[in-house]
Write an enzyme that holds these catalytic residues in place. Structure first.
Site, mmCIF file in Angstrom:
data_model
loop_
_atom_site.group_PDB
_atom_site.id
_atom_site.type_symbol
_atom_site.label_atom_id
_atom_site.label_comp_id
_atom_site.label_asym_id
_atom_site.label_seq_id
_atom_site.Cartn_x
_atom_site.Cartn_y
_atom_site.Cartn_z
ATOM 1 N N ASN A 184 -5.028 -8.451 -17.572
ATOM 2 C CA ASN A 184 -5.320 -7.035 -17.389
ATOM 3 C C ASN A 184 -5.981 -6.385 -18.604
ATOM 4 O O ASN A 184 -6.508 -5.275 -18.503
ATOM 5 C CB ASN A 184 -4.047 -6.271 -17.009
ATOM 6 C CG ASN A 184 -3.647 -6.537 -15.562
ATOM 7 O OD1 ASN A 184 -4.351 -7.248 -14.846
ATOM 8 N ND2 ASN A 184 -2.529 -5.981 -15.146
ATOM 9 N N ASP A 205 4.496 -4.494 -12.239
ATOM 10 C CA ASP A 205 4.087 -5.903 -12.156
ATOM 11 C C ASP A 205 5.234 -6.880 -12.446
ATOM 12 O O ASP A 205 5.058 -8.091 -12.349
ATOM 13 C CB ASP A 205 2.911 -6.178 -13.111
ATOM 14 C CG ASP A 205 1.608 -5.578 -12.591
ATOM 15 O OD1 ASP A 205 1.587 -5.091 -11.448
ATOM 16 O OD2 ASP A 205 0.605 -5.595 -13.334
HETATM 17 C C1 UD1 Z 1 -3.459 -1.646 -12.948
HETATM 18 C C2 UD1 Z 1 -3.158 -3.121 -13.086
HETATM 19 C C3 UD1 Z 1 -2.079 -3.555 -12.116
HETATM 20 C C4 UD1 Z 1 -0.837 -2.673 -12.274
HETATM 21 C C5 UD1 Z 1 -1.216 -1.199 -12.194
HETATM 22 C C6 UD1 Z 1 -0.054 -0.272 -12.504
HETATM 23 C C7 UD1 Z 1 -5.218 -4.107 -13.849
HETATM 24 C C8 UD1 Z 1 -6.396 -4.945 -13.528
HETATM 25 N N1 UD1 Z 1 -4.367 -3.862 -12.847
HETATM 26 O O1 UD1 Z 1 -3.965 -1.436 -11.631
HETATM 27 O O2 UD1 Z 1 -1.745 -4.915 -12.373
HETATM 28 O O3 UD1 Z 1 0.062 -2.963 -11.241
HETATM 29 O O4 UD1 Z 1 -2.260 -0.903 -13.151
HETATM 30 O O5 UD1 Z 1 0.469 -0.552 -13.750
HETATM 31 O O6 UD1 Z 1 -5.029 -3.702 -14.971
HETATM 32 N N2 UD1 Z 1 -4.315 5.810 -7.802
HETATM 33 C C9 UD1 Z 1 -4.876 6.799 -7.010
HETATM 34 N N3 UD1 Z 1 -6.214 7.050 -7.169
HETATM 35 C C10 UD1 Z 1 -6.993 6.383 -8.059
HETATM 36 C C11 UD1 Z 1 -6.394 5.382 -8.859
HETATM 37 C C12 UD1 Z 1 -5.046 5.124 -8.712
HETATM 38 O O7 UD1 Z 1 -4.198 7.432 -6.210
HETATM 39 O O8 UD1 Z 1 -8.192 6.668 -8.157
HETATM 40 C C13 UD1 Z 1 -2.868 5.502 -7.648
HETATM 41 C C14 UD1 Z 1 -2.607 4.069 -7.186
HETATM 42 O O9 UD1 Z 1 -2.705 3.926 -5.779
HETATM 43 C C15 UD1 Z 1 -1.209 3.826 -7.719
HETATM 44 C C16 UD1 Z 1 -1.203 4.610 -9.027
HETATM 45 O O10 UD1 Z 1 -2.251 5.576 -8.923
HETATM 46 O O11 UD1 Z 1 -0.276 4.383 -6.848
HETATM 47 C C17 UD1 Z 1 -1.417 3.775 -10.282
HETATM 48 O O12 UD1 Z 1 -2.545 2.951 -10.109
HETATM 49 P P1 UD1 Z 1 -3.424 2.469 -11.334
HETATM 50 O O13 UD1 Z 1 -2.679 2.709 -12.597
HETATM 51 O O14 UD1 Z 1 -4.777 3.042 -11.209
HETATM 52 O O15 UD1 Z 1 -3.483 0.891 -11.064
HETATM 53 P P2 UD1 Z 1 -4.707 -0.076 -11.277
HETATM 54 O O16 UD1 Z 1 -5.528 0.358 -12.431
HETATM 55 O O17 UD1 Z 1 -5.390 -0.292 -9.978
#
Ligand code: UD1
Length: 417
Positions: free
Chosen positions: A23, A305
């Site tokens: 990540n 995770d």
């Molecule tokens: C990253 C990690 C993943 C980890 C997650 C949370 C990487 C490649 N992946 O995923 O392993 O599980 O952080 O620690 O680093 N959300 C929205 N809108 C957006 C973006 C996010 O609603 O535009 C929500 C998501 O659905 C989720 C929350 O915000 O409920 C957190 O997601 P986010 O921190 O963005 O996760 P990732 O970056 O996708």
């Protein structure tokens, strides 16, 4: 399709060296798009998601050379700006190329990543924040068509919710924007700190000005650099849990214990004996595991995770435990498989009740996502007899040499076709 056979029960004993962080590598790889100079990266883990990101960079025109330990990336002046569905669908982090492409070329067409097993995973926060830097979007046939006719222009942006990916995309994009950007309510995962270190070494000007606020001075002129990616804290946490679960004794090498302080505290609370050294952790599992209640939350909270792996461990606790999953809405896919192994886990919405004192039974199982897959391996290690885990391609997305590492510490595990 490949499967894993695991013969339990096994007490894990020995030492495990932690690989580079998946990540942290993914946003760093995306950020290489900002530069036309040679970038050498050490410690990228050999896992499928990294291969996919390298393929994505190649499809954008990056020239990539790999030798055993170092990957070098060099961009030609005419990098393409189209990230296809074929590459982004298998790995959501593909969306991280949107920020750097817009920053460098003022336009990009990137496939929407879509949902995945653990939840809908929208990108609205990424898009809304980028629009504050002057980007105009249209969504057409599953693609984000983005344009910044006047180039990116620095702005003050407060994220409505903490998002790891959106924080990364915006930090990277702002490095080439005109003027100053201040991002607040940022995610502060160690992988984001690694990205910031990388960017600063590349010549960008990114500064933490308070706990969740970052200031970026744009129009950076990226230079050539060599960088070593940080170790994988989720991999380290997984093996720590494996030791506690199997009443084993493991020395986990190559990890800064400070970045997994929360996990260490939790494992100590449930009764594991832990000795912390500068770059290693020694853990000894206890026969008696104490119950605990956990909720997942953004760093420095307990990581989502590691939720599935922790749930397996809590099945062995002396009493009932509770887990509340606060990051993803559908991250209990492992529960039905664990229940098939004799666990008694009841879920309601984002809450799970985990009955303790479970003796796992070996079974044939189906992996559903990356961390769910590893949780099934853990449960299989703690079960007497032969378990078979199907659909292990999920596992290969994120764990380098997992069979090799587990075999070295006594696991009986084998990949079969
Ligand atoms: C990253 C990690 C993943 C980890 C997650 C949370 C990487 C490649 N992946 O995923 O392993 O599980 O952080 O620690 O680093 N959300 C929205 N809108 C957006 C973006 C996010 O609603 O535009 C929500 C998501 O659905 C989720 C929350 O915000 O409920 C957190 O997601 P986010 O921190 O963005 O996760 P990732 O970056 O996708």
């Amino acid at each position: 399709m490949k499967k894993l056979e695991v013969f339990g029960a096994t007490r894990l004993k020995g030492q495990i060296k932690i690989s580079g962080s998946k990540n942290a590598s993914l946003p760093i790889l995306a950020a290489t798009l900002l530069s036309n100079k040679k970038i050498s990266l050490a410690n990228l883990p050999r896992v499928k998601d990294i291969e996919t990101m390298l393929l994505l960079l190649k499809s954008l025109g990056s020239i990539i050379e790999k030798n055993k330990k170092i990957t070098t990336i060099k961009n030609n002046k005419q990098v393409k700006t189209f990230a296809s569905y074929g590459l982004v669908k298998t790995m959501r982090a593909g969306i991280l190329v949107l920020g750097p492409l817009l920053a460098k070329f003022g336009k990009a067409k990137v496939s929407l990543p879509g949902g995945c097993a653990i939840g809908t995973r929208p990108i609205n926060i990424h898009l809304k924040a980028l629009s504050k830097l002057g980007v105009k979007f249209k969504i057409i046939q599953g693609y984000v068509h983005a344009n910044a006719p006047k180039g990116l222009i620095g702005a003050n942006i407060r994220f409505p919710k903490i998002s790891v990916g959106a924080t990364e995309n915006l930090i990277i994009a702002s490095c080439l924007a005109k003027g100053k950007t201040v991002l607040s309510n940022c995610a502060i995962e160690p992988e984001i700190k690694d990205l910031v270190n990388f960017l600063n070494k590349m010549g960008c000007k990114v500064k933490w000005i308070s706990k969740r606020t970052i200031k970026i001075i744009g129009k950076a002129k990226p230079n050539a650099l060599s960088y070593q990616v940080m170790p994988d804290r989720i991999e380290a946490g997984t093996y720590l849990i494996a030791a506690a679960l199997t009443e084993g004794k493991l020395k986990i090498l190559g990890i800064d214990p400070q970045i997994i302080n929360t996990e260490i505290k939790v494992l100590k609370k449930i009764g594991a004996k832990i000795i912390i050294k500068k770059k290693e952790i020694i853990i000894e599992g206890n026969k008696k595991i104490k119950n605990i209640n956990i909720k997942t939350s953004p760093y420095p909270g307990f990581p989502t995770d590691l939720q599935a792996q922790m749930m397996v461990l809590l099945c062995k606790a002396n009493k009932k435990s509770y887990i509340k999953e606060e990051i993803f809405e559908n991250r209990f896919m492992h529960v039905s498989e664990l229940n098939r192994m004799g666990a008694k886990i009841f879920t309601s919405g984002n809450k799970a009740i985990i009955e303790g004192n479970i003796k796992f039974q070996a079974a044939e199982l189906m992996a559903t996502d990356l961390r769910a897959s590893v949780s099934l391996i853990l449960a299989a290690l703690a079960s007497k007899g032969k378990s078979v885990i199907n659909r292990i391609y999920h596992l290969d997305r994120g764990y380098e040499d997992i069979e090799k590492k587990l075999k070295k510490v006594g696991a009986k595990i084998k990949r079969v076709n």
